[in-house]
Motif scaffolding. Structure first.
Motif, PDB file in Angstrom:
ATOM      1  N   TYR A  73     -55.509 108.365 -76.357  1.00 35.91           N
ATOM      2  CA  TYR A  73     -55.537 107.837 -75.003  1.00 35.91           C
ATOM      3  C   TYR A  73     -54.430 106.897 -74.519  1.00 35.91           C
ATOM      4  CZ  TYR A  73     -60.597 109.109 -75.345  1.00 35.91           C
ATOM      5  OH  TYR A  73     -61.622 109.815 -75.507  1.00 35.91           O
ATOM      6  N   TYR A  74     -53.707 106.217 -75.491  1.00 34.71           N
ATOM      7  CA  TYR A  74     -52.559 105.606 -75.168  1.00 34.71           C
ATOM      8  C   TYR A  74     -51.401 106.364 -74.670  1.00 34.71           C
ATOM      9  CZ  TYR A  74     -48.290 102.438 -75.574  1.00 34.71           C
ATOM     10  OH  TYR A  74     -46.990 101.875 -75.453  1.00 34.71           O
ATOM     11  N   GLY A  75     -51.348 107.544 -75.498  1.00 33.88           N
ATOM     12  CA  GLY A  75     -50.299 108.370 -75.104  1.00 33.88           C
ATOM     13  C   GLY A  75     -50.705 109.087 -73.898  1.00 33.88           C
ATOM     14  N   TYR A  76     -51.850 109.449 -73.355  1.00 33.18           N
ATOM     15  CA  TYR A  76     -51.983 109.916 -71.949  1.00 33.18           C
ATOM     16  C   TYR A  76     -51.763 108.842 -70.955  1.00 33.18           C
ATOM     17  CZ  TYR A  76     -53.729 114.097 -73.687  1.00 33.18           C
ATOM     18  OH  TYR A  76     -53.769 115.447 -74.234  1.00 33.18           O
ATOM     19  N   TYR A  77     -51.954 107.533 -71.347  1.00 32.79           N
ATOM     20  CA  TYR A  77     -51.583 106.626 -70.422  1.00 32.79           C
ATOM     21  C   TYR A  77     -50.241 106.390 -70.174  1.00 32.79           C
ATOM     22  CZ  TYR A  77     -50.209 101.574 -69.123  1.00 32.79           C
ATOM     23  OH  TYR A  77     -49.588 100.318 -68.692  1.00 32.79           O
ATOM     24  N   CYS A  78     -49.217 106.579 -71.425  1.00 32.54           N
ATOM     25  CA  CYS A  78     -47.765 106.704 -70.916  1.00 32.54           C
ATOM     26  C   CYS A  78     -47.475 107.909 -70.247  1.00 32.54           C
ATOM     27  CB  CYS A  78     -47.188 106.901 -72.635  1.00 32.54           C
ATOM     28  SG  CYS A  78     -47.499 105.301 -73.868  1.00 32.54           S
ATOM     29  N   ILE A  79     -47.902 109.124 -70.380  1.00 32.23           N
ATOM     30  CA  ILE A  79     -47.882 110.164 -69.564  1.00 32.23           C
ATOM     31  C   ILE A  79     -47.913 109.905 -68.086  1.00 32.23           C
ATOM     32  CG2 ILE A  79     -48.311 112.425 -69.011  1.00 32.23           C
ATOM     33  CD1 ILE A  79     -49.036 113.096 -71.948  1.00 32.23           C
ATOM     34  N   LEU A  80     -49.247 109.043 -67.773  1.00 29.38           N
ATOM     35  CA  LEU A  80     -49.421 108.672 -66.386  1.00 29.38           C
ATOM     36  C   LEU A  80     -48.242 107.946 -65.817  1.00 29.38           C
ATOM     37  CD1 LEU A  80     -51.381 107.979 -63.963  1.00 29.38           C
ATOM     38  CD2 LEU A  80     -52.276 106.155 -65.407  1.00 29.38           C
ATOM     39  N   ILE A  81     -47.998 106.875 -66.564  1.00 29.99           N
ATOM     40  CA  ILE A  81     -46.720 105.919 -66.112  1.00 29.99           C
ATOM     41  C   ILE A  81     -45.508 106.744 -65.835  1.00 29.99           C
ATOM     42  CG2 ILE A  81     -45.358 103.922 -66.611  1.00 29.99           C
ATOM     43  CD1 ILE A  81     -48.469 103.317 -66.297  1.00 29.99           C
ATOM     44  N   ILE A  82     -45.357 107.725 -66.933  1.00 29.24           N
ATOM     45  CA  ILE A  82     -43.860 108.549 -66.640  1.00 29.24           C
ATOM     46  C   ILE A  82     -44.212 109.143 -65.236  1.00 29.24           C
ATOM     47  CG2 ILE A  82     -42.738 110.433 -67.454  1.00 29.24           C
ATOM     48  CD1 ILE A  82     -43.423 109.316 -70.381  1.00 29.24           C
ATOM     49  N   LEU A  83     -45.253 109.750 -65.028  1.00 28.49           N
ATOM     50  CA  LEU A  83     -45.337 110.900 -63.690  1.00 28.49           C
ATOM     51  C   LEU A  83     -45.105 109.530 -62.327  1.00 28.49           C
ATOM     52  CD1 LEU A  83     -48.457 112.952 -64.851  1.00 28.49           C
ATOM     53  CD2 LEU A  83     -46.070 113.307 -64.695  1.00 28.49           C
ATOM     54  N   VAL A  84     -45.840 108.703 -62.620  1.00 28.68           N
ATOM     55  CA  VAL A  84     -45.773 107.487 -61.606  1.00 28.68           C
ATOM     56  C   VAL A  84     -44.195 107.265 -61.364  1.00 28.68           C
ATOM     57  CG1 VAL A  84     -46.176 105.300 -60.862  1.00 28.68           C
ATOM     58  CG2 VAL A  84     -48.040 106.725 -61.928  1.00 28.68           C
ATOM     59  N   CYS A  85     -43.299 107.111 -62.305  1.00 30.49           N
ATOM     60  CA  CYS A  85     -42.115 106.709 -62.548  1.00 30.49           C
ATOM     61  C   CYS A  85     -41.276 107.832 -61.814  1.00 30.49           C
ATOM     62  CB  CYS A  85     -41.494 106.363 -63.730  1.00 30.49           C
ATOM     63  SG  CYS A  85     -42.028 104.867 -64.408  1.00 30.49           S
ATOM     64  N   VAL A  86     -41.540 109.085 -62.149  1.00 28.42           N
ATOM     65  CA  VAL A  86     -40.812 110.261 -61.503  1.00 28.42           C
ATOM     66  C   VAL A  86     -41.151 110.142 -60.198  1.00 28.42           C
ATOM     67  CG1 VAL A  86     -40.577 113.009 -61.697  1.00 28.42           C
ATOM     68  CG2 VAL A  86     -40.930 111.523 -63.758  1.00 28.42           C
ATOM     69  N   TYR A  87     -42.191 110.276 -59.835  1.00 30.07           N
ATOM     70  CA  TYR A  87     -42.696 110.260 -58.237  1.00 30.07           C
ATOM     71  C   TYR A  87     -41.812 109.087 -57.509  1.00 30.07           C
ATOM     72  CZ  TYR A  87     -45.709 109.853 -54.155  1.00 30.07           C
ATOM     73  OH  TYR A  87     -46.116 109.560 -52.900  1.00 30.07           O
ATOM     74  N   ARG A  88     -42.083 108.029 -58.075  1.00 24.70           N
ATOM     75  CA  ARG A  88     -41.115 107.042 -57.506  1.00 24.70           C
ATOM     76  C   ARG A  88     -39.671 107.373 -57.316  1.00 24.70           C
ATOM     77  NH1 ARG A  88     -44.300 104.839 -54.224  1.00 24.70           N
ATOM     78  NH2 ARG A  88     -42.428 104.935 -53.211  1.00 24.70           N
ATOM     79  N   LEU A  89     -39.193 107.821 -58.246  1.00 21.07           N
ATOM     80  CA  LEU A  89     -37.890 108.181 -58.210  1.00 21.07           C
ATOM     81  C   LEU A  89     -37.277 109.094 -57.144  1.00 21.07           C
ATOM     82  CD1 LEU A  89     -36.925 109.251 -61.936  1.00 21.07           C
ATOM     83  CD2 LEU A  89     -35.651 107.489 -60.515  1.00 21.07           C
ATOM     84  N   LYS A 124     -39.559 109.190 -54.401  1.00 21.47           N
ATOM     85  CA  LYS A 124     -40.031 108.813 -53.254  1.00 21.47           C
ATOM     86  C   LYS A 124     -38.706 107.603 -52.532  1.00 21.47           C
ATOM     87  CE  LYS A 124     -43.047 109.430 -50.873  1.00 21.47           C
ATOM     88  NZ  LYS A 124     -43.301 110.215 -49.847  1.00 21.47           N
ATOM     89  N   ASP A 125     -38.283 107.131 -53.521  1.00 17.52           N
ATOM     90  CA  ASP A 125     -37.182 105.961 -53.404  1.00 17.52           C
ATOM     91  C   ASP A 125     -35.742 106.333 -53.104  1.00 17.52           C
ATOM     92  OD1 ASP A 125     -39.270 104.152 -53.345  1.00 17.52           O
ATOM     93  OD2 ASP A 125     -39.032 103.251 -55.155  1.00 17.52           O
ATOM     94  N   ARG A 126     -35.618 107.959 -53.063  1.00 18.37           N
ATOM     95  CA  ARG A 126     -34.334 108.314 -53.075  1.00 18.37           C
ATOM     96  C   ARG A 126     -33.302 108.015 -53.982  1.00 18.37           C
ATOM     97  NH1 ARG A 126     -34.923 111.268 -48.326  1.00 18.37           N
ATOM     98  NH2 ARG A 126     -36.701 110.589 -46.788  1.00 18.37           N
TER      99      ARG A 126
END
Length: 305
Positions: free
Chosen positions: A162-178, A180-182
């Motif tokens: 579960y911690y690992g899947y949380y890390c994946i979630l955060i990585i995906l959010v970071c990629v998305y923001r990369l 969106k923030d150009r």
């Protein structure tokens, strides 16, 4: 999705803090996050009580599915299954409030909160790892030098997976923001948080998280920009294939055959439980309740994630 304007959509600071609190709860231990989300749900229900019926209706087929699971568990005297179904329904209802009241500004603030608070679990992980190494007299590279490490980071979560899947979630959010923030100056921050959460994945010593991460990043990038998506698919597939063909590069993968053998035993028991009542099942967490009747391995579930 909704035919009315919820008062929760107003840019009131008190509502902003509620949703930021929900995002903050994600990184906390489940017994704290569950309480926090229940408090948030009760507050939202009181704030928008005139539309509570509409909110319940919006749970739709998911709500009906959970209701059926609860009734099945009740019929089978599966008390923990009833409690689990109730928790699932409350979470679905919370998501109904979320979808009805989220605004672009809140959405971005919640993402930033998720990213920043991921430092809490990795901090807990590194401290726990340090204490374990001290007690066992091991070196810092222990986690990547053995095929079956006795330490697996679960941080503030229920278990390491579960911690690992949380890390994946955060990585995906970071990629998305990369994207969106150009790729501005914030990109260094997002890249740093990606690397930190990749470290968290390594510390879980979970093999299945790597293909899950590849799939998650590829799907996200395909929606953002197909060119990056297919490039990520190529790079990720080559990386996973390399680990499978040459597991010695990452010792944990050298015991991959044992992992599948162990999972197969769990799935076999789960299949026997399913065949006992294939139409209605036995309710949530039925593996935990019935595994011993089929000489299965003791665990929470059949690992069919």
């Amino acid at each position: 999705m909704f035919e009315y304007e919820s008062p929760l959509q107003k840019e009131a600071p008190k509502y902003d803090w509620i949703f930021l609190g929900i995002a903050l709860c994600v990184s906390l231990p489940f017994y704290i996050s569950a309480c926090g989300m229940i408090i948030a749900l009760l507050y939202l229900m009181a704030s928008d009580r005139s539309h509570l019926k509409d909110m319940i209706t919006q749970t739709g087929y998911m709500g009906l599915f959970v209701l059926m699971a609860a009734l099945t568990a009740t019929f089978r005297w599966n008390i923990i299954g009833v409690a689990t179904a109730l928790g699932m329904w409350l979470f679905i209802l919370l998501m109904s409030f979320y979808y009805s009241s989220i605004t672009p500004r809140r959405y971005k603030c919640m993402q930033q909160t998720l990213i920043a608070t991921s430092l809490v679990p990795i901090g807990v992980t590194l401290w726990s790892y340090y204490k374990y190494l001290q007690s066992e007299g091991l070196g810092w590279l222990y986690i990547v030098q053995t095929s079956s490490p006795r330490f697996r980071a679960d941080a503030t979560f229920f278990n390491a997976n579960y911690y690992g899947y949380y890390c994946i979630l955060i990585i995906l959010v970071c990629v998305y923001r990369l994207f969106k923030d150009r790729w501005g100056i914030k990109s260094l921050y997002y890249v740093s948080m990606i690397l930190i959460n990749l470290l968290g994945i390594v510390m879980t010593a979970s093999r299945m998280l790597y293909p899950a991460l590849v799939v998650g990043v590829v799907v996200l990038l395909i929606f953002i920009d197909k060119r990056f998506g297919f490039l990520a698919l190529l790079v990720g597939s080559l990386g996973v294939a390399t680990l499978v063909l040459k597991p010695s590069l990452f010792p944990r993968f050298s015991s991959l055959a044992y992992a599948f053998e162990d999972r197969y035993k769990l799935w076999t028991t789960g299949w026997k439980i399913f065949k006992h009542s294939p139409l209605t099942g036995h309710g949530p967490l039925s593996y935990l309740r019935y595994y011993y009747l089929f000489q299965g391995k003791a665990t929470l579930h059949s690992h069919s994630l």
